[in-house]
Design a protein around this motif. Sequence first.
Motif, PDB file in Angstrom:
ATOM      1  N   VAL A 797      18.022  21.473 -22.747  1.00  0.00           N
ATOM      2  CA  VAL A 797      19.295  21.485 -23.482  1.00  0.00           C
ATOM      3  C   VAL A 797      19.164  22.365 -24.717  1.00  0.00           C
ATOM      4  N   SER A 798      20.211  23.141 -24.979  1.00  0.00           N
ATOM      5  CA  SER A 798      20.282  23.918 -26.217  1.00  0.00           C
ATOM      6  C   SER A 798      21.713  23.864 -26.728  1.00  0.00           C
ATOM      7  N   ILE A 799      21.917  23.294 -27.929  1.00  0.00           N
ATOM      8  CA  ILE A 799      23.248  23.193 -28.559  1.00  0.00           C
ATOM      9  C   ILE A 799      23.228  24.056 -29.824  1.00  0.00           C
ATOM     10  N   GLY A 800      24.182  24.952 -29.943  1.00  0.00           N
ATOM     11  CA  GLY A 800      24.237  25.839 -31.096  1.00  0.00           C
ATOM     12  C   GLY A 800      24.572  25.089 -32.391  1.00  0.00           C
ATOM     13  N   ALA A 801      24.437  25.785 -33.506  1.00  0.00           N
ATOM     14  CA  ALA A 801      24.752  25.187 -34.808  1.00  0.00           C
ATOM     15  C   ALA A 801      26.253  24.908 -34.900  1.00  0.00           C
ATOM     16  N   ILE A 802      26.585  23.739 -35.420  1.00  0.00           N
ATOM     17  CA  ILE A 802      27.992  23.333 -35.552  1.00  0.00           C
ATOM     18  C   ILE A 802      28.436  23.631 -36.988  1.00  0.00           C
ATOM     19  N   PRO A 803      29.397  24.545 -37.168  1.00  0.00           N
ATOM     20  CA  PRO A 803      29.865  24.860 -38.525  1.00  0.00           C
ATOM     21  C   PRO A 803      30.754  23.742 -39.068  1.00  0.00           C
ATOM     22  N   PRO A 804      31.004  23.701 -40.388  1.00  0.00           N
ATOM     23  CA  PRO A 804      31.922  22.707 -40.948  1.00  0.00           C
ATOM     24  C   PRO A 804      33.307  22.850 -40.316  1.00  0.00           C
ATOM     25  N   LEU A 805      33.948  21.704 -40.072  1.00  0.00           N
ATOM     26  CA  LEU A 805      35.267  21.676 -39.430  1.00  0.00           C
ATOM     27  C   LEU A 805      36.342  21.399 -40.491  1.00  0.00           C
ATOM     28  N   ARG A 806      37.390  22.253 -40.579  1.00  0.00           N
ATOM     29  CA  ARG A 806      38.484  22.062 -41.552  1.00  0.00           C
ATOM     30  C   ARG A 806      39.598  21.224 -40.902  1.00  0.00           C
ATOM     31  N   LEU A 807      39.872  20.079 -41.535  1.00  0.00           N
ATOM     32  CA  LEU A 807      40.853  19.136 -41.016  1.00  0.00           C
ATOM     33  C   LEU A 807      41.786  18.686 -42.132  1.00  0.00           C
ATOM     34  N   TYR A 808      42.797  17.962 -41.701  1.00  0.00           N
ATOM     35  CA  TYR A 808      43.673  17.264 -42.653  1.00  0.00           C
ATOM     36  C   TYR A 808      43.584  15.778 -42.341  1.00  0.00           C
ATOM     37  N   MET A 809      43.256  14.992 -43.373  1.00  0.00           N
ATOM     38  CA  MET A 809      43.133  13.550 -43.219  1.00  0.00           C
ATOM     39  C   MET A 809      44.132  12.875 -44.170  1.00  0.00           C
ATOM     40  N   ARG A 810      44.702  11.743 -43.757  1.00  0.00           N
ATOM     41  CA  ARG A 810      45.623  11.008 -44.613  1.00  0.00           C
ATOM     42  C   ARG A 810      44.840  10.311 -45.715  1.00  0.00           C
ATOM     43  N   GLY A 811      45.252  10.568 -46.956  1.00  0.00           N
ATOM     44  CA  GLY A 811      44.575   9.978 -48.100  1.00  0.00           C
ATOM     45  C   GLY A 811      45.152   8.640 -48.479  1.00  0.00           C
ATOM     46  N   GLU A 812      44.886   8.252 -49.757  1.00  0.00           N
ATOM     47  CA  GLU A 812      45.312   6.947 -50.231  1.00  0.00           C
ATOM     48  C   GLU A 812      46.836   6.834 -50.267  1.00  0.00           C
ATOM     49  N   LYS A 813      47.503   7.957 -50.472  1.00  0.00           N
ATOM     50  CA  LYS A 813      48.984   7.933 -50.551  1.00  0.00           C
ATOM     51  C   LYS A 813      49.613   8.252 -49.208  1.00  0.00           C
ATOM     52  N   ASN A 884      36.238   6.389 -49.831  1.00  0.00           N
ATOM     53  CA  ASN A 884      36.564   5.284 -50.710  1.00  0.00           C
ATOM     54  C   ASN A 884      35.552   5.169 -51.835  1.00  0.00           C
ATOM     55  N   ASP A 885      36.044   4.988 -53.058  1.00  0.00           N
ATOM     56  CA  ASP A 885      35.185   4.759 -54.223  1.00  0.00           C
ATOM     57  C   ASP A 885      34.123   5.844 -54.385  1.00  0.00           C
ATOM     58  N   GLY A 886      34.467   7.057 -54.096  1.00  0.00           N
ATOM     59  CA  GLY A 886      33.534   8.152 -54.316  1.00  0.00           C
ATOM     60  C   GLY A 886      32.449   8.303 -53.279  1.00  0.00           C
ATOM     61  N   ALA A 887      32.383   7.392 -52.301  1.00  0.00           N
ATOM     62  CA  ALA A 887      31.387   7.487 -51.228  1.00  0.00           C
ATOM     63  C   ALA A 887      32.014   8.205 -50.043  1.00  0.00           C
ATOM     64  N   PRO A 888      31.327   9.200 -49.469  1.00  0.00           N
ATOM     65  CA  PRO A 888      31.938   9.939 -48.360  1.00  0.00           C
ATOM     66  C   PRO A 888      32.135   9.047 -47.148  1.00  0.00           C
ATOM     67  N   LEU A 889      33.211   9.302 -46.437  1.00  0.00           N
ATOM     68  CA  LEU A 889      33.449   8.607 -45.175  1.00  0.00           C
ATOM     69  C   LEU A 889      32.424   9.142 -44.162  1.00  0.00           C
ATOM     70  N   ARG A 890      31.646   8.218 -43.545  1.00  0.00           N
ATOM     71  CA  ARG A 890      30.520   8.644 -42.701  1.00  0.00           C
ATOM     72  C   ARG A 890      30.480   7.803 -41.418  1.00  0.00           C
ATOM     73  N   TYR A 891      30.264   8.484 -40.300  1.00  0.00           N
ATOM     74  CA  TYR A 891      30.112   7.826 -39.002  1.00  0.00           C
ATOM     75  C   TYR A 891      28.709   8.126 -38.459  1.00  0.00           C
ATOM     76  N   GLU A 892      28.031   7.078 -37.950  1.00  0.00           N
ATOM     77  CA  GLU A 892      26.693   7.234 -37.370  1.00  0.00           C
ATOM     78  C   GLU A 892      26.724   6.830 -35.895  1.00  0.00           C
ATOM     79  N   ASN A 893      25.783   7.421 -35.125  1.00  0.00           N
ATOM     80  CA  ASN A 893      25.572   7.049 -33.718  1.00  0.00           C
ATOM     81  C   ASN A 893      26.835   7.179 -32.876  1.00  0.00           C
ATOM     82  N   MET A 894      27.637   8.176 -33.183  1.00  0.00           N
ATOM     83  CA  MET A 894      28.751   8.504 -32.310  1.00  0.00           C
ATOM     84  C   MET A 894      28.201   9.246 -31.095  1.00  0.00           C
TER      85      MET A 894
END
Length: 908
Positions: A797-813, A884-894
Amino acid sequence: MTMHDRILKKGTAILAGLLLFAAVSPAHGWSQHPHRQINLEAVKLFLSQAGGKEKFSMGPFSPKGLSEPLRGVAVTSSSLLASGFVSAEAAFSAQSWIINGGDWADEPHLYSSVRHFYDPLSLSGSAWLTDQSEIHGHYDSPSIDARTWGLSHSDNPFSFFVALSAYKAALEVRDDLPLPPALGSLHFKTSLSLAPKDHDDLRCLQLSRAYRALGESMHMLADMTQPAHVRNDSHPADEPIEAGTFSDHVRRAAGAPFVDSRIRPFLASAGGRLQEPAELFHRVASFVNGTFYSLDTIYDKESKVLPNNRQKGYPSPQLRDLAVEKKKIPGFVGEREVRRFYGVFDSERAPMIQDRLSFHWFDPEQSFVSDFEGAKEKGGRAVAAGLGRLGPFQVPHAFAAGQGRILLPVAIHACADLMNLFYPTLELRAEFEEMESEMEGVDPRATPVRIIEMKASMKHHAEKDPAWKANGLTILYSGPALLVVREKDKTVYERKILFVKGEPKQIETADGTMEEAPVRLFAAGTAGPLSEEELFYEIQPGQEAFLRIEAGSRVFESVPWKEEDKTEVTVLPPRVLVLELIDDASEAEHEFEAAAVPKKPHLFEWDFGDGSPVVEDRKNPGENSVLVHRFTGLKPGDSFTPAVRLLDGKGRVLAEDSVSVTVLKGEKRHFFENRTFWMTGSPLGNDPTADLPTVPLVLSPSISGIDGEIPPDSPEGKRLAQLTEGVAKAGDSMKEQMAKEMAKMGISLSDAQMAEALKQALSMAGLGGQDGPVQRRPVLGSGWQHEGRPVTLSLAVSIGAIPPLRLYMRGEKEQPEPVEARMAVRNWFFTTGTQSSSSVQGSGGSASVSWTPEKGKTPESFALDLVVFYSLEFFKRTGEPWGNDGAPLRYENMSVSFPVGVYFCPVK
């Protein structure tokens, strides 16, 4: 005179009377029980050392060895005169014949006694016994010394020469000649004649005689360590060292042997050099003669002490050579002081003689009432006194143990050397000549039957055997042998061979008879089957053939002919190769590699099955053939069977192998190819308009341990066709199933609506392409699994480098906010549905799974799927954490999965 004095004098007179007959008969050497023990300990010593000798490397003892039972003539009497001697048939092991020979050499006693003396200095003018010959000559004065009698005298039916001759006769029995009526002679010790039952029994009769004669010869050699027997001392009344030595002394000497440096160089079993038998006798006798006294030969020139037997005095030992120790012993009127003289032997001392005293009856070491031997000693002194031969020194019986510590190890080692001399150096040789049978009307590229003819001989290296050379004897082996064909440690078959005069003369046939013919082996080729006669002597790849002879308690094996392992050539994995055509490509290139066994120079011939010219590749031993081939004019659906063959020097095919190549329409795969999954089954679905980058995904599957093609008309071939068609029509099947489900719910979809629903469903299943068409799960390959042969499936298996993805996420408002998603591949594995590989860290590498197929248990088809685990976290466009509270939203083991393809491999 007190009553006590009268009792003592009367006892002495009685003893003197009892010993009067002994005064006219020379005594034996060591008594019969110690002789048996000496022979036993010599056998044990010899066997413990035999393994390191050349002759026993070429012919070690057989599994039965000296425990083999042998029929022969034994002694069942113990008598003084020949008239009382009795022989009888018996069956003993070879070792027992040797041990009993140590006893029977003294039978009958008077006959044997005068033949067991050897004076290495011949002070009387001859080496045989002359002491008191004027008396014992009335019944026998043979003028034969022990060395001559024990080694070669013609009147001795159990001499060492007879031992060699009988052993030679046992190894020269001709199975192709009639049996003799009986074995025997006119001598009273061999007058019992035994008729052989068959040729094997004749060998047993000869071997039992050989081993008995060896045992009796060892007895004669052991007598050379008894001082009186090497100093012309007939010791008719008493020989204290002989009388005071018992079997236990022999066992102790064997357990802690001490061999003096003056005799060690002449004893091979003690680290010295092997002597000829006559020299061995002489060296042992000379050592004992020069370092020990006997009771009647104590002589000292300086103090004018003369031998009791009035024979000429021996020059050594002299009193000045001995260590002196004074000791007080009890007497009637108090303690008396005596001198004891000790011989010095390297680090050991042995008591030799002491001053003679009339009153030493109460010495705790030499008490009159100790036992019969003590009484015999006093009686002997009384006889000597009556004959006027009572000298100033005596050798007490108690000194036997101390002298035995020096003498008995010499006896054991010397007898072990005689056993070494007895066995001949025999070598079973075999040379092999290889040839080919003539072929007519067969494929010239087929290999013929190979004939391996064996030229064999049983060679006696008499020049390496001092005893055999000195006696002018050489063995020309005649008797049975076996041709053994073995594979690894298992005997495949055995065939009888008959040797005559050192060479094979007859061989066993398929019907069990023997016929005169050369010894030949047959190795089948590809030109045709072996005949019935050839099959009886067939040798197959990986087997070896050798001759084996069991004779003379030993087993001899020739150097084997080793039939090379089956010549094989193997195309290295991948065995099922898939060539994917990307876009409008019509060419593909692949590097093929093949390995061959055995490792020797090989000529590889490649035929890639696409009409291109055959390519030859000559390689040195151990080198693989590696060729890069470019396939041209390809289109999806093409298949090829590239083959490699090994050729011999005449262009004949020795082995071949092939693999399969399948051509598929390929698609460029990338990590985000299943957009539907990412938009519905991952956090990226929060922005349905997200622009997903093209990240290369390279998957390279391979499988090994399968081979062959599946015939299309076979049941397996039909199932393979169904599988291939089913994969190709996955979209149609899913569309039909979806229409049925919608109809049940009363819903009717237009073609446009059905197409969109099908697209969504296939995408969720991993079968939809980014642009909408169905992505096939291809059949990657097919072939046979073999029950018991391991199969290995690998995926790179060889997977290339994944660049940052630009998205729009709904914020607190609840308003869209621009963010940056950072994704990283953590690890991956692949699965076949029944097995999973180990986890691989990072975005590249390789993994594999292996299994051993079982008929009825191992699936015949399996899908290969890649499962990738990733992490995902979000940041503001400014680089600050978003969440939330200055901590980045993070997902693991997806996780996300990618279908790779299907293999169809039924189990044979």
